[in-house]
Design an enzyme around this catalytic site. Structure first.
Site, PDB file in Angstrom:
ATOM      1  N   CYS A 230       0.790  -1.234   0.000  1.00 20.49           N
ATOM      2  CA  CYS A 230       0.000   0.000   0.000  1.00 20.49           C
ATOM      3  C   CYS A 230       0.822   1.283   0.000  1.00 20.49           C
ATOM      4  CB  CYS A 230      -0.924   0.035   1.219  1.00 20.49           C
ATOM      5  SG  CYS A 230      -1.836  -1.486   1.517  1.00 20.49           S
TER       6      CYS A 230
ATOM      7  N   CYS B  10       1.672   3.696  -3.215  1.00 22.41           N
ATOM      8  CA  CYS B  10       0.681   4.636  -3.759  1.00 22.41           C
ATOM      9  C   CYS B  10       0.193   5.631  -2.715  1.00 22.41           C
ATOM     10  CB  CYS B  10      -0.515   3.872  -4.324  1.00 22.41           C
ATOM     11  SG  CYS B  10      -0.168   2.963  -5.848  1.00 22.41           S
ATOM     12  N   HIS B  11       0.098   5.199  -1.459  1.00 21.43           N
ATOM     13  CA  HIS B  11      -0.518   6.054  -0.433  1.00 21.43           C
ATOM     14  C   HIS B  11       0.494   6.744   0.482  1.00 21.43           C
ATOM     15  CE1 HIS B  11      -4.518   4.583  -1.483  1.00 21.43           C
ATOM     16  NE2 HIS B  11      -4.001   3.360  -1.518  1.00 21.43           N
TER      17      HIS B  11
ATOM     18  N   MET C 131      -7.386   1.289  -8.236  1.00 15.68           N
ATOM     19  CA  MET C 131      -6.880   0.463  -7.140  1.00 15.68           C
ATOM     20  C   MET C 131      -7.219  -0.995  -7.401  1.00 15.68           C
ATOM     21  SD  MET C 131      -7.660   0.669  -3.066  1.00 15.68           S
ATOM     22  CE  MET C 131      -7.499  -0.783  -2.036  1.00 15.68           C
TER      23      MET C 131
ATOM     24  N   HIS D 109       5.638  10.865 -11.293  1.00 16.60           N
ATOM     25  CA  HIS D 109       5.699   9.412 -11.101  1.00 16.60           C
ATOM     26  C   HIS D 109       6.732   8.751 -12.003  1.00 16.60           C
ATOM     27  CE1 HIS D 109       4.183   5.802  -9.255  1.00 16.60           C
ATOM     28  NE2 HIS D 109       4.116   5.221 -10.447  1.00 16.60           N
TER      29      HIS D 109
ATOM     30  N   HIS E  95       0.042   7.033 -16.512  1.00 13.60           N
ATOM     31  CA  HIS E  95       1.125   6.152 -16.059  1.00 13.60           C
ATOM     32  C   HIS E  95       1.727   5.472 -17.293  1.00 13.60           C
ATOM     33  CE1 HIS E  95       3.274   2.794 -14.248  1.00 13.60           C
ATOM     34  NE2 HIS E  95       3.126   3.347 -13.056  1.00 13.60           N
TER      35      HIS E  95
END
Length: 542
Positions: free
Chosen positions: A49, A52-53, A90, A332, A374
């Site tokens: 996790c 991304c978070h 997600m 990113h 992305h």
């Protein structure tokens, strides 16, 4: 998994796990976990996790998961989201975690996040090892194979990199690396600087911050020659054009480290903490992408949360010159245009592709695209109407956005959307080759297995999807990441065995690049994800 737990032990000791005796970070009146369950949930969050978070859960590509927001959603809703994912990009996790584990993670994100420790240059140096002395490096390849058509393959959950012979399709080595390697890069041809034996040495960066050096001239079983650790969590790495230095960027601590490319000895560490484009100070300012500018003696360092591109001149480490270029959050991953001058990178939370001119070290343009772009390694090709173009998939929508990227010969089309191609699902990687008539896009982020297990191929001339390829139908597996072989006649697609991640049940499916028909399957791989063809990467084939 033993290696993973070892890699995270320093974090656990510093943030209040059972070994410290410090109380757990519980929100007043909120949910709680036992020390044992908290440690388990913390480990799972870090593995699946945090990328991304964020370690501190402030959000980036993924949403903010701080307790003030999670408590409003409640346990039942959080468990449902974790289990089934969202169409916004997600993944579902019900095929990886048990119901009990999902419950623990849902409770964990309603508690205050623990803060990991820092890492000094001295700590890094103590973690540096030489497995083969420099004096014992071979002067020519020892195995008699066409090493320029090797594929260096990430075996994500195994903590390994596989070496696959692109000519014979044999898996010739499985090399121990850091946990969940994110990227592997080698030396590349450069306009100004010139490395020796371009493509021979490759460098991994794991999600535990471990860096490994691989020598493709060694015999199988002896290819791992050095390692170090530069962070507790990391995502990208690059090699200077002259082959002298390796740079890796940390997710935590928020810094980048320049190392000696021969020995991996850490030489310089630079913090990336600072202010974002809104003037807010960012503690968790993570390095998302690092590339070497093909035409300049410089590294390009993308700092995710600040929205700043750092152009780092590596010609004089004692007097390091860094040019900060403001753009948009959250940076990113990206790729260069065919000229090697312009770096095109996703600012996915801003729904933009950012273009940086590395010759003048300045922002060239920002292109509005769709939800959460992305591109992965990206794709460049020639369009009959717009000329040279680049393209990206999106994490948040099934769409490929295509823009012009030749401001010299096609100024009217440069940095403007040329066209879009709708796909069945949100994807992570796009790929093509100069000899190919097609562009390939995966759909990894779609929650439905049939879509997640398929890639779509569209024609460069007609701009229409010509084939949807179901790469696998096995439960708990997904299709992702395309890579062409040395001469562009084959396309290799990974089958990631997400649910059976401890066993070598993953594979790579090889397709004929012209007919789009399956040729063979390379088996015996554990969670294969990214793969990198030596010749194509060394020669900037995108």
């Amino acid at each position: 998994m033993k290696k993973l737990k070892f890699g995270l032990s320093a974090i656990g000791l510093a943030v209040g796990m059972a070994a410290t005796g410090i109380s757990l970070p519980v929100v007043a009146g909120g949910p709680s976990l036992s020390e044992k369950d908290f440690e388990e949930a913390n480990l799972m969050y870090f593995q699946r996790c945090a990328g991304c978070h964020g370690v501190l859960r402030k959000g980036a590509t993924g949403k903010n998961l701080e307790p003030k927001n999670m408590l409003k959603k409640g346990q039942a809703r959080l468990e449902k989201i974790i289990s089934y994912g969202t169409e916004g990009g997600m993944n579902n996790f019900d095929d990886i975690f048990t119901k009990d584990q999902i419950s623990k993670i849902a409770t964990y994100i309603q508690m205050d996040p623990p803060v990991p420790p820092e890492m000094s240059l001295d700590q890094m140096k103590k973690l540096t090892k030489q497995f083969v002395p420099l004096k014992d490096y071979p002067t020519k390849p020892l195995h008699g194979r066409n090493w320029e058509n090797f594929f260096v393959v990430i075996e994500r959950d195994a903590g390994k990199a596989a070496i696959v012979d692109g000519d014979t399709k044999e898996v010739i080595d499985h090399i121990d690396t850091g946990y969940a390697v994110h990227v592997i890069k080698g030396t590349e041809h450069h306009k100004k600087d010139h490395a020796k034996d371009v493509g021979r040495f490759w460098y991994t960066i794991g999600r535990d911050g471990k860096v490994n050096k691989i020598d493709l001239w060694q015999k199988p079983g002896k290819m791992l020659v050095a390692e170090t650790q530069m962070a507790y969590d990391a995502r990208d790495i690059a090699v200077s054009g002259d082959g002298k230095y390796v740079i890796a960027g940390g997710y935590w601590p928020a810094h980048f480290v320049i190392m000696d490319a021969e020995t991996l000895e850490p030489l310089k560490v630079v913090s990336t903490r600072g202010y974002n484009t809104k003037g807010e100070f960012i503690n968790e300012a993570r390095v998302a992408a690092i590339y070497t500018a093909p035409n300049e003696s410089a590294f390009i360092v993308a700092v995710k949360e600040t929205g700043k591109m750092l152009q780092v001149d590596y010609s004089d480490l004692d007097n390091l010159t860094i040019t900060a270029i403001e753009s948009a959050e959250f940076l990113h991953d990206g790729f260069f245009d065919p000229s090697g001058r312009y770096f095109q990178i996703a600012a996915n939370a801003s729904n933009k592709m950012v273009v940086v001119d590395t010759k003048d070290a300045k922002l060239e343009q920002m292109i509005d695209v769709d939800k959460l772009p992305h591109p992965g390694p990206g794709a460049n090709w020639i369009d009959e109407e717009c000329g040279p173009v680049g393209g990206t998939t999106h994490l948040g929508v099934g769409l490929v956005s295509v823009w012009g990227n030749d401001p010299i010969n096609h100024p009217d089309q440069a940095w403007k959307l040329c066209y879009e191609v709708e796909t069945d699902g949100a994807g992570v990687f796009i790929r093509t080759h100069e000899k190919s008539d097609y562009v390939w896009a995966d759909q990894l982020k779609h929650p439905e297995p049939e879509v997640q297990q398929s890639v779509q191929v569209f024609d460069k001339k007609t701009r229409e999807i010509v084939k949807t390829i179901r790469v696998t139908e096995d439960e708990g597996k997904a299709a992702l990441h395309m890579e062409f072989n040395q001469d562009g006649t084959e396309v290799w697609v990974s089958v990631w065995n997400r649910a059976d991640a401890k066993n070598p049940t993953g594979e790579i499916v090889v397709y004929d690049a012209k007919t789009l028909k399956e040729k063979t399957r390379i088996k015996g791989l554990t969670t294969p994800t990214g793969k990198f063809n030596v010749f194509n990467r060394a020669n900037h084939k995108t």
